[in-house]
Write a protein that holds these residues in place. Sequence first.
Motif, PDB file in Angstrom:
ATOM      1  N   THR A  43      12.597  -1.143  -2.681  1.00 24.53           N
ATOM      2  CA  THR A  43      12.192   0.265  -2.629  1.00 24.53           C
ATOM      3  C   THR A  43      13.202   1.124  -3.388  1.00 24.53           C
ATOM      4  OG1 THR A  43      10.938   0.044  -0.566  1.00 24.53           O
ATOM      5  CG2 THR A  43      11.814   2.233  -1.078  1.00 24.53           C
TER       6      THR A  43
ATOM      7  N   GLN B 287       5.655   3.020   0.226  1.00 24.87           N
ATOM      8  CA  GLN B 287       5.593   2.013   1.286  1.00 24.87           C
ATOM      9  C   GLN B 287       5.140   2.649   2.600  1.00 24.87           C
ATOM     10  OE1 GLN B 287       9.340  -0.134   1.709  1.00 24.87           O
ATOM     11  NE2 GLN B 287       8.448  -1.631   3.088  1.00 24.87           N
TER      12      GLN B 287
ATOM     13  N   ASP C 221       4.556   0.325  -3.967  1.00 28.49           N
ATOM     14  CA  ASP C 221       5.463  -0.291  -2.995  1.00 28.49           C
ATOM     15  C   ASP C 221       4.635  -0.907  -1.878  1.00 28.49           C
ATOM     16  OD1 ASP C 221       8.708   0.890  -1.733  1.00 28.49           O
ATOM     17  OD2 ASP C 221       7.719  -1.070  -1.619  1.00 28.49           O
ATOM     18  N   GLU C 222       4.387  -2.186  -1.992  1.00 29.07           N
ATOM     19  CA  GLU C 222       3.596  -2.961  -1.025  1.00 29.07           C
ATOM     20  C   GLU C 222       2.219  -2.323  -0.814  1.00 29.07           C
ATOM     21  OE1 GLU C 222       5.813  -4.599   2.266  1.00 29.07           O
ATOM     22  OE2 GLU C 222       7.712  -4.189   1.232  1.00 29.07           O
TER      23      GLU C 222
ATOM     24  N   GLY D 200      11.857  -0.405   4.841  1.00 28.08           N
ATOM     25  CA  GLY D 200      10.626  -0.471   5.628  1.00 28.08           C
ATOM     26  C   GLY D 200      10.648  -1.628   6.618  1.00 28.08           C
TER      27      GLY D 200
HETATM   28 MG   LIG Z   1      10.866  -1.372   0.926  1.00 34.29          MG
END
Ligand SMILES: [Mg+2]
Lengths: 219, 219
Positions: free
Chosen positions: A45, A90, A166-167, B144
């Motif tokens: 991130t 995210q 991000d994901e 996260g």
């Molecule tokens: Mg992350």
Amino acid sequence: CIRLEDVKRIYQMEAGDVYALNGVTLDIGVGDFVAIMGASGSGKTTLLNQIGCLDQPTSGNLFIEGKNTRELPDSEMTDLRRDAIGFIFQKFNLIPLLTAFENVEYPLILKTGARDSTGRPAELLRLVGLDGGHIHHTPNQLSGGQQQRVAIARALANDPRILLCDEPTGNLDSKTGQQIMDILTDLNGQGKTIVMVTHSDEIASFADRIITIRDGVIQ
Amino acid sequence: CIRLEDVKRIYQMEAGDVYALNGVTLDIGVGDFVAIMGASGSGKTTLLNQIGCLDQPTSGNLFIEGKNTRELPDSEMTDLRRDAIGFIFQKFNLIPLLTAFENVEYPLILKTGARDSTGRPAELLRLVGLDGGHIHHTPNQLSGGQQQRVAIARALANDPRILLCDEPTGNLDSKTGQQIMDILTDLNGQGKTIVMVTHSDEIASFADRIITIRDGVIQ
Ligand SMILES: [Mg+2]
Ligand SMILES: Nc1ncnc2c1ncn2[C@@H]1O[C@H](COP(=O)(O)OP(=O)(O)OP(=O)(O)O)[C@@H](O)[C@H]1O
Ligand SMILES: Nc1ncnc2c1ncn2[C@@H]1O[C@H](COP(=O)(O)OP(=O)(O)OP(=O)(O)O)[C@@H](O)[C@H]1O
Ligand SMILES: [Mg+2]
């Protein structure tokens, strides 16, 4: 298109310095589709935030489309972040008091200074599988995966050249996740550069190249 | 242990009623390990919120350990939620101004009325792979997946009999996710009842039983 030269990002904490990025050198070409993988806490991130110009290096240089971000005047930085780069966070970062529709419309309003009349927000929400009444729900009236899809639609609003994800499928079932990957593959086919963080090997396999990061260092 | 009888949860919205749960009947026995799967928006989080007594049915009945939740006095409801049930939220719901350590300690303080001196918060954080300086970071100073692990540690603080997990590995790499599944398997081996929502077939395979939900109805 995107170049990092020995980028470090250090957080100074009471317990000691945290080297979130510890000397990252990386080149991503125009139209590349790159996946970034690595353990939780390894710096993914942080790396994406650097590329998205949401954060600056503690040391080292970052070049976006040939320009050193340290030397960019604020106005050019703002244009870059608003028009050239789309960011899927995210944790989504949707605006709580706006509906899904208004959240997707917001970047368009920032760009043109006026409310949207092209129908683009509704079109993008339909593209990510959200339609009907749901587009008028606020984020807390939507499921986790529906919020994620609003975040994806919003990132595409200004048709950015660079898409940072991000994901992007972390809260989606495999069928919905596949629909999102089809969209990303299609956008990459149109020439957009995509940098995608993911924990899933299956999702990473859609990229042309996989970069692994560990303890803030590219492997 | 957990029983739903024709539970409906209807949200009345301007665009029309949303049947988040549309007649769910379900039995989960003491010590069961159940996975709940289904498409984004199908009702998984809504179902978990019902079981966790964070929300009530619009119609139908919910029994936790034999007691009908409609008939429970507030104080007993509070005890149930605080002591019997541990909840790992899809969006973590950590307290932003508290550190990771304080977030995990919080349920212990609610239960005993005093700060913790047993060392349990640090022990739980170590169990989920978070130690050293990170336990004194606030949530926005954590990745996260680190936030997700704090949420897991917090859910375990009061050693609950029932553990409700809403996509507990969604932000974790496969190795860290495996460590979490080892913890859940171990807790289930101690006799705890686990109800886990997941989008991953691999994660679901740790459960003894998989329930699929679609448009608010169990398949
Ligand atoms: Mg992350
Ligand atoms: N407060 C609310 N008001 C109106 N509708 C809601 C509200 N909360 C949830 N919904 C709707 O109820 C349905 C089920 O939501 P739920 O959060 O249970 O889905 P889910 O299965 O957990 O999805 P995901 O996998 O995306 O997390 C969705 O269509 C959602 O939009
Ligand atoms: N604001 C901050 N202050 C201090 N440390 C931070 C801050 N933000 C991130 N970190 C630390 O930097 C490291 C990298 O964080 P990052 O969010 O980039 O990880 P990640 O690879 O995205 O992890 P995940 O897969 O869990 O999302 C972590 O150890 C994290 O705790
Ligand atoms: Mg959910």
